[in-house]
Design an enzyme around this catalytic site. Structure first.
Site, short mmCIF file in Angstrom:
data_model
loop_
_atom_site.label_atom_id
_atom_site.label_comp_id
_atom_site.label_asym_id
_atom_site.label_seq_id
_atom_site.Cartn_x
_atom_site.Cartn_y
_atom_site.Cartn_z
N SER A 1 0.83 -1.19 0.00
CA SER A 1 0.00 0.00 0.00
C SER A 1 0.88 1.26 0.00
CB SER A 1 -0.89 -0.03 1.23
OG SER A 1 -1.67 1.11 1.24
N GLY A 2 0.56 2.17 -0.89
CA GLY A 2 1.31 3.42 -0.96
C GLY A 2 2.53 3.36 -1.85
N THR B 1 -1.64 2.45 -8.05
CA THR B 1 -2.75 3.13 -8.72
C THR B 1 -2.21 4.22 -9.65
OG1 THR B 1 -4.09 2.64 -6.82
CG2 THR B 1 -4.94 4.31 -8.31
N ASN C 1 -1.25 5.36 3.16
CA ASN C 1 -1.48 6.05 1.89
C ASN C 1 -2.72 6.93 2.00
OD1 ASN C 1 -1.91 6.80 -0.74
ND2 ASN C 1 -1.99 4.72 -1.57
N SER D 1 -6.25 2.47 -2.27
CA SER D 1 -7.35 1.75 -2.92
C SER D 1 -7.78 0.64 -1.96
CB SER D 1 -6.89 1.13 -4.23
OG SER D 1 -6.06 2.02 -4.93
N GLY E 1 -1.21 -4.82 -2.58
CA GLY E 1 0.04 -5.59 -2.44
C GLY E 1 0.04 -6.37 -1.13
N1 LIG Z 1 5.04 8.20 -9.98
C1 LIG Z 1 4.69 8.98 -8.96
N2 LIG Z 1 5.05 10.26 -8.94
C2 LIG Z 1 4.68 11.07 -7.94
N3 LIG Z 1 3.99 10.66 -6.88
C3 LIG Z 1 3.61 9.38 -6.80
C4 LIG Z 1 3.92 8.47 -7.87
N4 LIG Z 1 3.41 7.28 -7.56
C5 LIG Z 1 2.79 7.43 -6.36
N5 LIG Z 1 2.90 8.70 -5.93
C6 LIG Z 1 2.37 9.24 -4.65
O1 LIG Z 1 2.14 8.18 -3.80
C7 LIG Z 1 0.79 8.15 -3.37
C8 LIG Z 1 0.31 6.70 -3.25
O2 LIG Z 1 0.28 6.09 -4.48
P1 LIG Z 1 -0.84 5.06 -4.92
O3 LIG Z 1 -2.15 5.50 -4.44
O4 LIG Z 1 -0.65 4.79 -6.31
O5 LIG Z 1 -0.40 3.83 -4.08
P2 LIG Z 1 -0.98 2.38 -4.16
O6 LIG Z 1 0.15 1.49 -4.44
O7 LIG Z 1 -2.09 2.35 -5.12
O8 LIG Z 1 -1.50 2.14 -2.74
P3 LIG Z 1 -2.75 1.31 -2.26
O9 LIG Z 1 -2.38 -0.11 -2.30
O10 LIG Z 1 -2.94 1.79 -0.89
O11 LIG Z 1 -3.84 1.68 -3.14
C9 LIG Z 1 0.03 8.87 -4.42
O12 LIG Z 1 -1.12 9.47 -3.89
C10 LIG Z 1 1.03 9.92 -4.86
O13 LIG Z 1 1.01 11.04 -4.00
MG LIG Z 2 -4.04 2.12 -5.08
#
Ligand SMILES: Nc1ncnc2c1ncn2[C@@H]1O[C@H](COP(=O)(O)OP(=O)(O)OP(=O)(O)O)[C@@H](O)[C@H]1O
Ligand SMILES: [Mg+2]
Length: 1107
Positions: free
Chosen positions: A110-111, A115, A160, A164, A390
């Protein structure tokens, strides 16, 4: 330099190594250090072969711009530095060009940025695929489905801010050209427990906060909500506000996105009503109420909230109220109703809220799918994007973590399977010997969880379905019995003596040794969550709602469709959907994005080695590298390999003419690379050790520098030489122009001088010539003058002489004549007097006559007979001669004139002559008739049909046909008659019809009388005793009297040979029957114009007055 190297490579300007396969030495530390080094240089992407490792930068980097999209578009995977766009491009192109369905598997905790990564992939594909109004609408709908699902399915967690809370798999469908057609979204296991309770520091789903912050007052009022988070029990209060998140503006974004995706207004309204109802459900509170049987029964504390919910959702309040207080159990057609205590009531309330929300979420996904589904039935190419939670290792891990980690085990399994399979396939394809690779296969862990008989999920289901008291502890006991011997299962109570002393394991827990690490699960809640029970009374109450959406969400509440079978448990549902997903993924070409979170603080620039190390371990990335380079660390197609290193060998530089593979062989041979270090595949060279590659790279770098120097040297030389040549050429051009100019000037000067000299000479010559000519001319003139003078002198002399001679001759002749005369006179004096007079007279007369006739000849008048001119008489003695000559000449010219006449003209003139002889100077009418031609037949008898009878009666030639007036003897009045004269007769006929009145033979006409005056009266006297004379003489008048009388006279003469007597007198007698009447002509007045008038005066006198 840049020009020479057309293709770039991942190996250019690399920070650390861009591909972990090249990492040397390979261990966890070096792995982490390489990632860290790259992370510190803002390189967040690193490859393991074709797998992309993405480290969350937690800040926006300028590497997702449209320019970057263009840079990565249609480039080979290893051509540019690692990027998520490179992977997206590779996947999209092999989907479009090679017709291979693709899936992009994004994993990480997560984070870690899953997404975000999935959105980057989607936006890249949207940017590079086809364009056009329809395609753009599809793209827009696909992209706008994200904000909607994120609002309802994401929440702030400690890890995060936009986590999601559901798994998402999205199939994007393309046509054969690679244009998007639509998509299908599948969702997995929404974390619905969050609706009723959130861990400390976390929030409920975003949508609740968004409504309360962003909806208008009016809308809130409609939803019976208040803009105050603290009013709602279901909203965790400690972190209602998230830094950097604007819930109000996000609400607008969501509503806009819903509109774009295609939600109708009433649908949106219903959705928000359900959300409001869920929020308000949390505010329903219960109180115990003792009942007679000693048991506590729950009662709703404040019914106001319940009432509002019912108003909002159209549910009968009493039905809902009862559903919160009673539970009906149906068994064997028997309905047993039991009361709920307060705890059960709360349980029922929360269960309803959770179910309502999770079903709403599933409905949203279905509704979005309806909008974005491809409209055509043509075969589609598919790109799947999997963004799924994850691996989760928390302090307290429950049923959800268990399920999530199970899913990740499955993903790892297909990852290993597909990677190895791919590697093996490549070796076989390239004809390289395959050596077995040692790697950890997690199938055993998957089996521990999903085995149909002995798997943990199967046992959980068994417990849930088992009659009797079922608790989480009984479930754990069962696990301990069945799984105790499993290598990857640990629990305090397990029979495996190894763990008996393991005090780190609490009693109500079990631990699974996942491929990514050990995770300890609390069994508490497993049974409940798996059961996912909603009392039937509640689902029936929902079905009865007067709200189409809510009704649709609870189809099982329909009493007609009552199903006594238990609904499938959450665990088995998830297992089934994971199995479908795995099956789906296996048919596609996988592309991996492994997301890593650099720190726990959501902060940029912080790289926590331990945390990253942990993730590397559980993602099995080292394993991944090892598998990838089990045989050979690096491989590359022959063409790019030769292109990159050809400068290292003389034979291949600058051009290799043969096949690329032969070139590479020569190259490697020349460089002396040991044979065990590489292997030649069919289309690729395989390099065993990264060291060899780096050696090649170093050599290349060195060589490039040398080449650059060489090129620079040559270029400089070329530049100088070109400049020199150019200058030389320019100098020659300039010099030639200058010379030409100077020569031109000189030539012009010489030419003008020559012209001047020439003109002077010519002038001088001309003047000289002129002088000579003038001299010559003067000489000639002088000679002429002299000659003229001379000739003149000569002529004058001659003239003088001739004159002298002539005078002398004349003198001689005169003297001679005088002398002769003297002699003649002396001799003839005696005869002269007798003859000389008459001779002189005759001579003189002869001379005069001669002169007269010669002059007359000149003065003759014209030949016209009427010309009266005649020259004057010159000498008196010629008077008679002159007159005679005039007469002769006149006669002669008259004859000449007459000789020209035709016979007809002669006749006319004869007549006219006759008239003249008869009437000239006798009748005053005559002069007027001279100019009138005699026509005779004035009346065209033969032409006029009126006179046909008359014409027929007269067969002789008609000489005169004319209208005359016959004078009445009684009163002197006139009557019109036609007067006809033929060869033998005179006829009078009626003018109107042509009937003959009288016919007189010419022999019977004795006389014609007429006056001498200017009138047309005439009398025709007839022979006495003749037949015609019985009526008496005719007294007539005519305009053509002269002509008529003349013609009568001539005809009578020619017929009877007797001259007709024509009497011209102003008084004559006319025989009228028996009487003789005197016709007398007197001078009349001009009262009636020029017409004479006739009047009977008495028996004997008829008077005609002539004006
Ligand atoms: N490529 C990127 N560039 C800039 N910021 C990023 C990038 N990827 C992620 N982030 C930052 O990290 C935060 C978390 O990313 P994201 O929501 O995609 O995580 P996740 O893997 O989907 O987590 P979860 O499993 O909780 O959904 C985003 O809100 C954003 O602020
Ligand atoms: Mg996500």
């Amino acid at each position: 330099m840049a020009k020479m190297e057309v293709k770039t490579s991942l190996l250019d300007d690399m920070i650390g190594v861009g591909d972990m396969v090249l990492l040397e030495p390979l261990n966890e530390d070096s792995f982490i250090n390489n990632l860290k080094k790259r992370f510190d240089h803002n390189e967040v992407y690193t490859y393991i072969g074709s797998v992309v490792i993405s480290i969350n930068p937690y800040r926006s980097l300028p590497i997702y711009t449209p320019e970057k999209v263009e840079e990565y578009r249609n480039r080979n995977f290893y051509e540019l530095s690692p990027h998520i766009f490179a992977l997206s491009d590779e996947a999209y192109r092999s989907l479009r060009d090679q017709d291979k369905d693709q899936c992009i598997l994004i994993t990480g905790e997560s984070g870690a940025g899953k997404t975000e990564a999935s959105k980057l992939v989607m936006s890249y594909v949207a940017a590079v695929c086809g364009k056009g109004a329809e395609v753009n609408q599809v793209k827009e709908q696909l992209l706008q489905s994200n904000p909607v699902l994120e609002a309802f399915g994401n929440a702030k967690t400690v890890r995060n801010d936009n986590s999601s809370r559901f798994g998402k798999y999205m199939d994007i469908e393309f046509d054969f050209k690679g244009d998007p057609l639509g998509g299908v979204i599948s969702n997995y296991l929404l974390e619905k427990s969050r609706v009723v309770k959130q861990p400390r520091g976390e929030r409920n789903f975003h949508i609740f906060y968004q409504i309360l912050s962003g909806a208008s007052e009016e809308f809130l009022c409609k939803l019976k909500l208040e803009r105050d988070f603290s009013r709602y029990n279901y909203l965790g209060l400690d972190s209602a506000k998230v830094n950097g998140v604007d819930d109000a503006s996000n609400f607008r974004t969501v509503r806009n996105a819903m509109q774009i995706v295609g939600f109708m207004d009433h649908e949106t309204q219903s959705v928000f009503e359900v959300v409001a109802a869920v929020l308000k459900l949390g505010n329903i509170e219960f109180k115990p109420e003792s009942r007679a049987n000693g048991l506590d029964e729950s009662k709703i504390k404040d019914k106001n909230e319940l009432k509002e919910i019912c108003e909002l959702t159209g549910i009968d309040q009493s039905v809902l109220e009862r559903a919160f207080s009673f539970r009906t159990v149906e068994a064997k057609q028997e309905k047993v109703s039991t009361t709920l205590n307060v705890a059960q009531a709360y349980y029922a309330r929360d269960a309803l809220a959770k179910n309502l929300y999770s079903r709403l979420f599933s409905w949203l996904v279905t509704r979005i799918n309806e909008s974005i589904k491809a409209q055509t039935k043509v075969r589609k190419k598919v790109m799947g994007v999997l963004d799924i939670y994850g691996f989760e290792i928390f302090e307290d891990n429950s049923f959800e973590q268990f399920i999530i980690n199970y899913c990740n085990e499955k993903l790892q399994q297909i990852f290993i399977e597909l990677t190895l399979k791919e590697e093996q396939e490549e070796y076989i394809r390239e004809g390289i010997e395959w050596t077995n690779i040692e790697y950890f296969n997690n199938a055993i862990i998957c089996d521990l969880i999903e085995n149909n008989q002995t798997g943990i999920l199967a046992m959980l289901d068994e417990e849930c379905l088992r009659p009797g008291t079922v608790t989480d502890d009984t479930f754990l006991e069962k696990l301990n019995q069945v799984c105790a011997t499993h290598q990857h299962f640990e629990s305090r109570m397990s029979k495996c003596s190894r763990f008996l002393n393991d005090t780190s394991l609490p009693h109500s827990c079990f631990r699974i040794q996942h491929y990514a690490g050990k995770v300890m699960y609390q069994v508490e809640g497993f049974v409940d969550k798996n059961n996912d029970l909603l009392y039937r009374d509640l689902s029936q109450a929902m079905w009865k709602a007067n709200h189409s959406l809510i009704k649709a969400l609870f189809p099982e509440g329909n009493p007609a469709k009552i199903n006594l079978k238990r609904p499938p448990t959450a665990g088995s549902q998830f297992k089934a959907s994971v199995a479908t997903l795995m099956k789906n993924l296996q048919t596609k070409n996988p592309n991996y994005i492994r997301c890593i979170k650099p720190n726990d603080k959501k902060a940029a620039h912080i790289f926590n080695d331990a945390l990253v190390g942990h993730q590397i371990r559980y993602l099995g990335l080292l394993e991944n590298v090892r598998v990838r380079r089990a045989g050979y660390a690096f491989r590359q197609a022959y063409e790019p390999c030769l292109e990159r290193y050809k400068m290292l060998c003389k034979q291949t530089w600058p051009h290799w003419r043969g096949p690329a593979r032969a070139g590479v062989e020569v190259l490697f041979d020349e460089l002396g690379i040991p044979e065990e270090e590489f292997s030649f595949g069919r289309s690729k060279i395989f390099i065993r050790n990264p060291r060899t590659l780096f050696k090649l790279e170093d050599l290349r770098k060195q060589r490039l520098e040398d080449l650059a120097t060489l090129i620079e040297k040559i270029y400089r030389g070329w530049k100088c030489r070109t400049r020199f040549l150019l200058m030389k050429k320019s100098q020659i051009v300039i010099a030639s122009w200058v010379r030409r100019y100077a020569q031109q000037k000189r030539y012009q000067k010489i030419k003008s001088s020559a012209i001047i000299v020439q003109s002077y000479i010519r002038g001088w010559k001309a003047r000289k010539l002129l002088r000579e000519l003038k001299h010559l001319k003067r000489c000639n003139e002088a000679a002429t003058v002299i000659a003229a003078y001379w000739h003149g002198t000569q002529a004058r002399r001659e003239l003088k002489r001739l004159k002298e001679e002539a005078r002398r001759k004349h003198a001689v002749a005169v003297i001679w004549a005088y002398w002769l005369g003297l002699k003649v006179r002396r001799e003839y004096r005696k005869f002269f007097r007798a003859n000389a007079g008459r001779k002189i007279y005759e001579f003189t007369l002869q001379r005069l006559m001669q002169k007269y006739f010669l002059e007359m000849k000149k003065k003759m008048p014209s030949l016209s007979p009427i010309d009266k001119n005649w020259p004057a008489r010159p000498y008196l003695f010629l008077d008679s001669t002159h007159k005679e000559l005039k007469r002769i000449f006149h006669l002669w010219r008259c004859k000449k004139y007459r000789d020209q006449f035709t016979d007809q003209q002669k006749l006319i003139y004869e007549e006219k002559l006759e008239a003249s002889e008869l009437f000239k100077d006798k009748k005053a009418l005559y002069p007027a008739s001279v100019g009138q031609p005699f026509q005779g037949a004035y009346l065209e008898i033969s032409e006029n049909p009126k006179y046909k009878k008359l014409k027929d009666a007269v067969d002789e030639k008609i000489i005169i046909a004319e209208v005359v007036n016959k004078i009445n003897r009684a009163n002197g009045k006139a009557t019109s008659r036609i007067f006809l004269l033929t060869k033998n007769n005179v006829l009078l006929a009626d003018q109107k019809n042509g009937t003959i009145k009288s016919e007189v033979p010419l022999g019977d006409v004795t006389k014609v009388s007429m006056s001498s005056q200017n009138d047309g009266f005439f009398a025709v006297h007839l022979k006495e005793g003749s037949e015609a004379a019985s009526k008496g003489d005719f007294l007539l008048s005519s305009d053509h009297l002269i002509e008529m009388a003349t013609k009568l006279y001539r005809t009578t003469l020619s017929q009877t040979k007797q001259k007709l007597n024509i009497e011209i007198s102003d008084e004559f007698l006319v025989q009228f029957k028996q009487d003789k009447v005197c016709v007398k002509f007197i001078q009349g007045s001009q009262k009636n114009g020029n017409i004479p008038t006739c009047k009977r005066k008495n028996n004997r006198l008829l008077e005609v007055a002539v004006p």
